[in-house]
Design a protein around this motif. Structure first.
Motif, PDB file in Angstrom:
ATOM      1  N   PRO A 138     -22.665  71.517   0.318  1.00 40.37           N
ATOM      2  CA  PRO A 138     -23.262  70.926  -0.891  1.00 40.37           C
ATOM      3  C   PRO A 138     -24.404  69.952  -0.631  1.00 40.37           C
ATOM      4  O   PRO A 138     -25.147  69.632  -1.552  1.00 40.37           O
ATOM      5  N   LEU A 153     -25.941  69.734 -11.991  1.00 38.91           N
ATOM      6  CA  LEU A 153     -25.212  68.468 -11.957  1.00 38.91           C
ATOM      7  C   LEU A 153     -25.958  67.409 -12.770  1.00 38.91           C
ATOM      8  O   LEU A 153     -27.155  67.522 -12.993  1.00 38.91           O
ATOM      9  N   PRO A 154     -25.237  66.354 -13.175  1.00 36.58           N
ATOM     10  CA  PRO A 154     -25.927  65.291 -13.922  1.00 36.58           C
ATOM     11  C   PRO A 154     -26.821  64.420 -13.036  1.00 36.58           C
ATOM     12  O   PRO A 154     -27.594  63.607 -13.541  1.00 36.58           O
ATOM     13  N   PHE A 176     -26.003  64.285  -6.796  1.00 37.51           N
ATOM     14  CA  PHE A 176     -24.775  64.680  -6.128  1.00 37.51           C
ATOM     15  C   PHE A 176     -23.633  64.512  -7.108  1.00 37.51           C
ATOM     16  O   PHE A 176     -23.832  64.028  -8.218  1.00 37.51           O
ATOM     17  N   THR A 177     -22.430  64.926  -6.714  1.00 33.86           N
ATOM     18  CA  THR A 177     -21.344  64.894  -7.688  1.00 33.86           C
ATOM     19  C   THR A 177     -20.623  63.548  -7.760  1.00 33.86           C
ATOM     20  O   THR A 177     -20.146  63.179  -8.799  1.00 33.86           O
ATOM     21  N   LYS A 178     -20.524  62.847  -6.657  1.00 32.07           N
ATOM     22  CA  LYS A 178     -19.690  61.651  -6.664  1.00 32.07           C
ATOM     23  C   LYS A 178     -20.565  60.409  -6.793  1.00 32.07           C
ATOM     24  O   LYS A 178     -21.621  60.318  -6.167  1.00 32.07           O
ATOM     25  N   PRO A 207     -17.030  59.951  -1.028  1.00 25.68           N
ATOM     26  CA  PRO A 207     -17.757  59.392   0.114  1.00 25.68           C
ATOM     27  C   PRO A 207     -18.055  57.903  -0.093  1.00 25.68           C
ATOM     28  O   PRO A 207     -18.565  57.516  -1.132  1.00 25.68           O
ATOM     29  N   LYS A 230     -18.913  70.272 -21.366  1.00 23.01           N
ATOM     30  CA  LYS A 230     -18.458  68.886 -21.530  1.00 23.01           C
ATOM     31  C   LYS A 230     -17.995  68.652 -22.966  1.00 23.01           C
ATOM     32  O   LYS A 230     -16.962  68.046 -23.213  1.00 23.01           O
ATOM     33  N   SER A 247     -16.337  68.968 -11.060  1.00 20.50           N
ATOM     34  CA  SER A 247     -17.028  69.822 -10.108  1.00 20.50           C
ATOM     35  C   SER A 247     -16.809  69.230  -8.729  1.00 20.50           C
ATOM     36  O   SER A 247     -16.957  68.044  -8.539  1.00 20.50           O
ATOM     37  N   CYS A 248     -16.409  70.088  -7.819  1.00 18.83           N
ATOM     38  CA  CYS A 248     -16.152  69.578  -6.473  1.00 18.83           C
ATOM     39  C   CYS A 248     -17.469  69.442  -5.740  1.00 18.83           C
ATOM     40  O   CYS A 248     -18.457  70.041  -6.135  1.00 18.83           O
ATOM     41  N   ILE A 249     -17.427  68.657  -4.660  1.00 19.49           N
ATOM     42  CA  ILE A 249     -18.645  68.520  -3.899  1.00 19.49           C
ATOM     43  C   ILE A 249     -18.832  69.736  -3.017  1.00 19.49           C
ATOM     44  O   ILE A 249     -17.901  70.258  -2.502  1.00 19.49           O
TER      45      ILE A 249
END
Lengths: 411, 103
Positions: A163, A194-195, A198-200, A354, B88, B101-103
């Motif tokens: 990713p 994605l918004p 990255f996702t996190k 992370p 959403k 959503s996973c990384i």
């Protein structure tokens, strides 16, 4: 004599074949591995090919070189698994292999055919992937003759392999064009479903900062519907459009077609797998390793590597008729190169996103979510470790469970 | 954990307004959430919501792509029914967690 059958001789399959051959008696257990390709790819190296840092020779070696003695290697197409009969049909169904335990390690592939227009007339002319050697090599050629314009990196949908690779690609492109003295003539844009970058949240903040610093634009919440080859545009489902001169796509990722033929996959042909024990759901003598599984963590070699230790323990328990006690935590760990000389590192699992801090290591510590020179060299050094230690199932000086040591949670 | 009132029912929600207990959901509540999102629910909306809830309850992953399997709408129509961020919005109205959503 009992049989263990491994499908797929990529990172996951090769690694577990080495581990199991060391662990199990040759008199009691035969191990067979099946794959239709003879070449093993060092996939983390694909990223460097478009920029001329690596070439094909850096990333390809014969698969057979990494399969240990005492493991039968069959080069063949895999037709389908017949789980009720404990056998696998190969060679277009002409041959069958029986197993006592099966390990599915058939990985993931890019499926550009899923997006209308992606495989149109611009494919490998102005539209490229860098998840195949062919795509990465064709892109390298195209970049050489590119003297300015819009370079768009587009993520089609999740999940996709590695990713962080799209971000690394765009960071390296920034350095590449700076070195050529034409960075001011190139517009770099990341277009993502994605918004954010990255996702996190914590990693996104750090990476968004880097993107801003490097003047890389981002178009978030974009789900690509089709490619307009004529006008060189990508369109989303609400008719939002982004123009490109070169499009670098991360296509839909799917599991092997063989999984679909076996009726063992989800919508994207990934195998439903217990996320802790790594056993295929509903099949006591089938385990899944690496990208082929539908685990809620990254599709990445590091995950296959960490998961292999747990799979090995659980397979031994299953052989002995004992409960499966080893619980994989979803541990993943990725270098992220951010230029030709620097990189950052992330380390996470199912539960912990992370976090910044330090990653304790024999030549480290490496900086987590910090942009450092040592991290970049860590990534390059990893190629040596991959070929010489990891594939052969040797112990690497990192723990399989994620460790909270030296991580910091920002306020 | 926060609570919020919809159509006279108190429900448990997380910080983003998604249900933490999908059992607390009913059709009236769905209509009330939809109103907050500026939507009036049609039979097609309800059919999609039912598909999403069933899929969630059976533990299958929810994605934009999975809408094609619903047999109700395709992705383009899904966007037309829940403009902006269809997955959403629709999961919020369906009283199920936001797809992670996973990384």
């Amino acid at each position: 004599m009992k049989n263990i059958l491994i499908l797929g001789a990529g990172t996951a399959g090769t690694l577990i074949a080495n581990k199991l051959r060391k662990r199990l008696s040759k008199r009691e257990w035969s191990i067979t591995i099946v794959d239709e390709n003879k070449e093993h790819y060092y996939q983390p190296g694909f990223l460097f090919i478009p920029f001329g840092i690596y070439n094909q020779n850096d990333v390809i070696k014969p698969k057979a070189k990494f399969i240990p003695k005492g493991v039968d290697f069959i080069y063949s197409q895999i037709d389908k698994i017949l789980p009720q009969e404990n056998k696998v049909l190969i060679a277009e169904g002409k041959r069958e292999l029986k197993y006592d335990f099966l390990i599915i390690a058939t990985g993931t592939r890019i499926a550009p055919e899923e997006t209308p227009g992606l495989l149109g007339e611009l494919w490998h002319k102005d539209i490229f992937d860098f998840y195949t050697v062919e795509g990465a090599v064709a892109l390298a050629e195209r970049l050489k003759s590119f003297n300015g314009g819009k370079l768009v990196v587009n993520i089609t949908e999740l999940p996709f392999k590695c990713p962080v690779a799209p971000l690394e690609f765009i960071f390296l492109a920034d350095t590449y064009f700076k070195k050529r003295g034409i960075r001011d003539k190139v517009e770099l844009t990341l277009v993502t479903p994605l918004p954010g970058a990255f996702t996190k949240p914590i990693a996104t903040k750090m990476l968004s900062g880097l993107m801003e610093e490097k003047n890389i634009k981002i178009v978030p919440d974009f789900n690509i519907a089709e490619v307009d080859n004529l006008n060189k545009k990508i369109l989303d489902y609400e008719e939002k459009a982004v123009e490109f001169d070169i499009l670098v796509t991360i296509p839909t990722n799917k599991g092997a077609d063989m999984i679909e033929r076996s009726s063992m996959g989800d919508d994207l042909n990934f195998v439903p797998t217990d996320k802790h024990t790594l056993q295929a759901v509903g099949h006591e003598n089938i385990f899944v390793l690496g990208d082929a599984a539908n685990l809620p963590t990254s599709k990445a070699g590091s995950v296959a590597h960490f998961a292999a230790d747990f799979l090995e323990e659980n397979l031994i328990s299953a052989i002995n008729g004992e409960p499966l006690k080893a619980k994989f935590d979803g541990h993943a760990n990725c270098y992220i190169v951010t230029s030709y000389s620097k990189g950052t590192l992330i380390d996470f699992n199912y539960e912990t996103e992370p976090l910044p801090g330090r990653y304790p290591y024999w030549i480290g510590p490496f900086g987590l979510l910090k942009d450092t020179r040592l991290n970049y060299f860590g990534k390059l050094f990893f190629k040596w470790m991959y070929w010489n230690l990891l594939l052969k199932g040797h112990h690497l000086p990192v723990t399989s469970h994620m460790s909270m040591c030296c991580k910091e949670r920002p306020e | 954990m926060a609570q919020k009132e919809f159509a006279g029912h108190m429900v448990d929600v997380n910080e983003e307004g998604y249900f933490t207990n999908p059992q607390q959901w009913n059709k009236e509540i769905a209509a009330a959430i939809a109103k907050e999102e500026g939507l009036e629910l049609s039979d097609k909306h309800y059919a999609i919501i039912e598909f999403l809830r069933n899929r969630f309850i059976s533990g299958e992953a929810l994605s934009i792509r999975s809408i094609n399997k619903s047999g109700i709408v395709d992705v383009k129509e899904f966007y037309a029914l829940f403009p902006g961020a269809p997955l959403k919005k629709s999961t919020k109205i369906a009283g199920i967690p936001k797809p992670s959503s996973c990384i």
